[in-house]
Design an enzyme around this catalytic site. Structure first.
Site, PDB file in Angstrom:
ATOM      1  N   GLY B  16    -114.645  61.403  28.789  1.00 52.01           N
ATOM      2  CA  GLY B  16    -113.502  60.480  28.629  1.00 52.01           C
ATOM      3  C   GLY B  16    -112.401  60.922  27.718  1.00 52.01           C
ATOM      4  CB  THR B 134    -117.257  59.160  20.942  1.00 50.48           C
ATOM      5  OG1 THR B 134    -117.411  57.786  21.376  1.00 50.48           O
ATOM      6  CG2 THR B 134    -117.834  59.567  19.623  1.00 50.48           C
ATOM      7  CB  ILE B 135    -112.675  56.346  22.228  1.00 53.19           C
ATOM      8  CG1 ILE B 135    -111.642  55.593  21.800  1.00 53.19           C
ATOM      9  CG2 ILE B 135    -113.533  55.264  23.160  1.00 53.19           C
ATOM     10  CD1 ILE B 135    -110.278  55.711  22.624  1.00 53.19           C
ATOM     11  CG  ASP B 136    -117.265  53.867  22.925  1.00 50.61           C
ATOM     12  OD1 ASP B 136    -116.191  52.935  22.866  1.00 50.61           O
ATOM     13  OD2 ASP B 136    -117.898  54.264  23.890  1.00 50.61           O
ATOM     14  N   GLY B 179    -116.459  49.558  24.131  1.00 56.32           N
ATOM     15  CA  GLY B 179    -117.580  49.428  23.657  1.00 56.32           C
ATOM     16  C   GLY B 179    -118.771  49.250  24.519  1.00 56.32           C
ATOM     17  NE  ARG B 180    -118.985  51.863  30.095  1.00 59.85           N
ATOM     18  CZ  ARG B 180    -118.339  51.020  31.101  1.00 59.85           C
ATOM     19  NH1 ARG B 180    -118.791  49.878  31.611  1.00 59.85           N
ATOM     20  NH2 ARG B 180    -116.922  51.259  31.247  1.00 59.85           N
ATOM     21  NE  ARG B 283    -110.849  56.827  27.141  1.00 57.36           N
ATOM     22  CZ  ARG B 283    -112.233  56.896  26.815  1.00 57.36           C
ATOM     23  NH1 ARG B 283    -112.927  55.764  27.374  1.00 57.36           N
ATOM     24  NH2 ARG B 283    -112.767  57.831  26.284  1.00 57.36           N
TER      25      ARG B 283
END
Lengths: 350, 350, 350, 350
Positions: B16, B134-136, B179-180, B283
């Site tokens: 992503g 990673t954005i998370d 945030g999965r 994002r």
């Protein structure tokens, strides 16, 4: 102008909240107190506060300190319609006003709130001066209303951000913005954000054509952004129902048009599509500089009208001037996006 | 350090997109060309570009001008896994690298992309240096990853805006953030935005308790903001299915947790609730100053590692230092929100 | 409208840069190419590019991709006056236009640049259509020019930030904003930012009165923000010279009015004062949503005028409409802040 | 942890203001009241409030509502040093604390303020817990301090805006940022903003070299941005005096280094140069999300330390953890930009 004596003035904010409400209240009170010597009474939660005299508050210079840049409204708001009980509601409001010695009301609101003010003035002789407010910019009596520029700015910033993610993944990004009955936010933010498709309630869209624009955008190796007003509908209404979703309460209903459109686009173009629903983010938070300026000037001119006992009027923006118009004018017609203006934008589609 | 000669280095971005990818690419190329005399080859769309040698491009100083503040990735991205075809994919990639004379790869990606790099290095001896993305923020090998700060900033700004609209109407505002599998964005933005409830995937939530916090907030005359990570789930899973909705393709599925929660909260507390789903806005767009700084430093250190032929490593942030760790370490464990950190935030709930 | 055939059109941007210039260029080219089939030639660095035919470039759809949100101008700018050499300059420009087959010019600029265009059209019959540009908003022919809203927004955001630091330390904060001959930026940002004193070039200020406002603000336990246009001057001019400073080149000159005023205020009120000079930050970077909308519409209407061979005209904003006016009108009079509008703002002073 | 009983805690903020101070106060009070049952007393204007017991205020949950996103400090600040009167000041402070029944102080401040706290604890046994604060990021005991990220973000945004105006006119833009003794803001914002020269106090600069970088930038047809910390100085100190200016009070003094440098650059390179002095804009206004998070966590951990009677400590950030260090450690050494980190950035110069 200063021939009139000091008086007590009531202030209320009705309908959906909107960045700039506090700026109006502050300007009214600052000028009213300092220049004219008036006193102010704040009614809570729109018309409900006048009906119920609930938590009514004195508004002085100190009450309005620091509120200029704040979103929302320090007076609260509601959609209460005091005329739904007919003359009884009017009597209760008159009683509240009498109890506080309030001679006139400054009514800050949209179509519904100002519609009530127009009737209170026209039918019952209650002294009202209106200040137009709608995030949707669909009041015909004024060039712009405050809150609109803030909403457009927030939506544009979101579109800016979505471009890069669309390009990186070659996906369709659908942004659903506010606008149930008019497409002003969609049109302005879509143009400012460089959207590839803009869909507005004023013009039912042809899904085939939308998919065509999207496909053509991909052909030139770019990923499309679709801005859709929440009130936009496809030409063939049945199509929506066919894809209708069941809501959290178990009823079949249309999903948001953005989510729906992304689903349809995925099926028809074979491209991935994602949706962002900006929602109330568009109407919250600090007002843009333009909206603070407009709201402040509306406030200054509204208290002038009250001071001059020029009741039954509403302030409005015409070019760079603040003018007064009959308060009923605000609610006469919905200001929708003209076909010609929409056509101007179409050159950027696809 | 300058004992090693010039070489050709490949660069790719996978997974992503994330604000800061371009800043990494720019730093790699600027230092690689100016300081070390290396040449650079950009592969498109993640591993797919190495597999297919599609639109492969030379990256010089001019290619990276002006890209520092831009979101997305100039190289494109994909989730292609080149190992899904086993050794054949590896052979194709080796052929591409040979064709361009590329001796090593700088692989910028998240868990999946770096997992492939770890195997290519460990099992096939392909020279890789990793840059975590990673954005998370859920990679355990590094204190932070770029993109996370930008996402938190955007979510926080949205929460700021929602406060005023919540207060004006005394409504519950639910904000669904990314945030999965981990709740970092929810936790950081919820704390920074002054949310009254924060729900994360790491800790299934009790709907009764959430409604209790919400009610208690109203009791003290304030309106609550609920921040919920998209991967958060209620303790009683069945409850969700019971309220499940039908999606645009006609399948019964869970609606987004934010929309679902708003529906449940309305039913149980009798208060109006509204949802905002920020989606890809989080994002996209220009990286925050922190993310540009981190991404730039990652890039500078990644090319150092390549220059020193220190392959199989990944750059990582530890405190204020950039260090090198084995590339496999990045994918070893998911960094979730520790119970103790979540407990710290709970003092603000309700 | 489509009765006219395709042609070659030159485009140039002159004078100080301004957010929105690229949005105009993009709109002109997009509509000109797609709707009318025209071709475009970009001249560099204002009139200099037409004089010298230096780095002249073809502008196609691809040249204008992605430039909408970017500040500055892809064509560069200068303050070159091609008429300073008289008829010789005109001949050189005509030669350049002939060389490229350019039949008409779209001239995007301020008073000086448009003044040249007016003379080229009026005295030499060179086909020009003007687009007004000035960050200062001082062109009388149009309600607003693009760039102004961006400048006001940036200044307002700065003022917002200065309030908290002023309050924490009970200091005077002086903000110097752009505006050599007119106080529009000062007035709008001062009102939007809740400044306690606003000083504009149109009205020489009385230092005693300014100090009075400042002192009165402290009396009510708040710290004052003073917004001063760079062109504002005190009533007693000598006073400035007395405090005059020596510049970096060793000449005695007036320091910036902001710095000067802070010094005087410190001496007279005994309060600490600090200055911020925003400078070119106000004219750089991405345009506001409003400015992108206005610039885009100006561009669309300018190419319409060219297409219709309606030369010697300039596009202008009147209310919400884009109209055409004689190009000379733009430079007829400087639009200054009217006394009455300034008086409106005075209610907030002190 | 809950073995200790409830107590009264004093809170004060000293030194220059900094975004995040209010977030600390809020976190301290929220957790202290709700979790531990402590009571809080706010002292005004730094140490002065403890010395003079002036406008001392009780801090409850209601006092800290809504202050999280606000810049500045609700308690006010000052640079008063209570030890300048020696033991007498200490006695007065002890008397104030006794009068209010305050057992311990949470001291939020920078080097000076914390230095006093260290002595009060070490020499006089006054119970203090410190929270480090400095916009300049130059406290050695902690990875970062809140306020720094906000300052860097604001400076970076300004640099972003200046790029377009520099390019449009091919001018040198000099941005002077905060940092009297350390170049952290200059280094971080310069790197994040893509500056072409970054000058810091830690490394006296060579004007010839700076002009060389600037000229080389123009050679490749780009315009340079120079970021200079206010405390940066040229290698040859005399040179500055030679160009020294007379200030508003008539004394010869160095003008700001930014303004001075722009003058010198113009003379030596023949290119136009412009200066922006961001000033207090960098330290005002709403804190960034990162700073709110850090300040909130500092507050939560500071009240924990007080609750555990772990006096003489200061909270600090190490990686992603909040730790406690001896309060004296904060003031031991100034954390300056290491030569190696500066060297990393140099690859982007020119």
């Amino acid at each position: 102008m200063r021939t009139h004596g000091a008086m007590k003035v009531g202030v209320l904010t009705g309908g959906g909240d909107c960045p700039g409400l506090n700026a109006v209240i502050r300007a009214v009170v600052r000028k009213g107190v300092q220049r004219y010597g008036h006193e102010f009474v704040g009614f809570r939660d729109g018309w409900r506060g006048v009906l119920d005299d609930h938590r009514t508050v004195r508004l002085g210079i100190d009450s309005v300190r620091g509120i200029l840049p704040r979103g929302g409204t320090v007076l609260g708001s509601s959609r209460t319609n005091p005329l739904s009980d007919g003359a009884d509601g009017v009597r209760r409001m008159q009683a509240t006003m009498a109890r506080h010695g309030v001679e006139a009301l400054i009514v800050i609101g949209g179509e519904d709130t100002l519609g009530v003010a127009a009737r209170l003035w026209g039918e019952y002789g209650i002294n009202c001066v209106g200040v137009p407010k709608t995030i949707d910019n669909d009041l015909s009596a004024t060039d712009y209303t405050f809150g609109f520029d803030t909403a457009v700015s927030i939506a544009t910033e979101a579109i800016d951000r979505l471009h890069t993610t669309a390009e990186s993944h070659m996906r369709v990004l659908v942004v659903e913005v506010m606008g149930r009955h008019s497409g002003w936010i969609a049109l302005h933010s879509g143009l400012a954000g460089g959207a590839n498709v803009i869909l507005v309630p004023e013009r039912p869209f042809d899904v085939e054509q939308v998919c065509g624009w999207i496909t053509s955008r991909f052909t030139s190796s770019y990923a499309p952004i679709v801005v859709v007003a929440e009130g936009a509908v496809p030409k063939d209404g049945d199509m929506v129902l066919k894809d209708g979703t069941r809501d959290a309460f178990g009823h079949v209903r249309l999903s948001g048009v953005g989510e729906w459109l992304a689903g349809v686009v995925e099926k028809r173009t074979g491209k991935e599509a994602r949706t962002t629903v900006l929602g109330h983010v568009q109407r919250g938070g600090t007002p843009s500089a333009f909206d603070r300026w407009l709201a402040t000037r509306f406030g200054l001119h509204a208290i002038d009208a009250v001071h001059e006992r020029d009741y039954g009027t509403m302030v409005a923006l015409r070019g760079t001037d603040i003018v007064r118009v009959p308060i009923g004018e605000a609610t006469a017609t919905l200001k929708t996006v003209p076909a010609q203006l929409y056509a101007e934008a179409e050159v950027f589609f696809g």
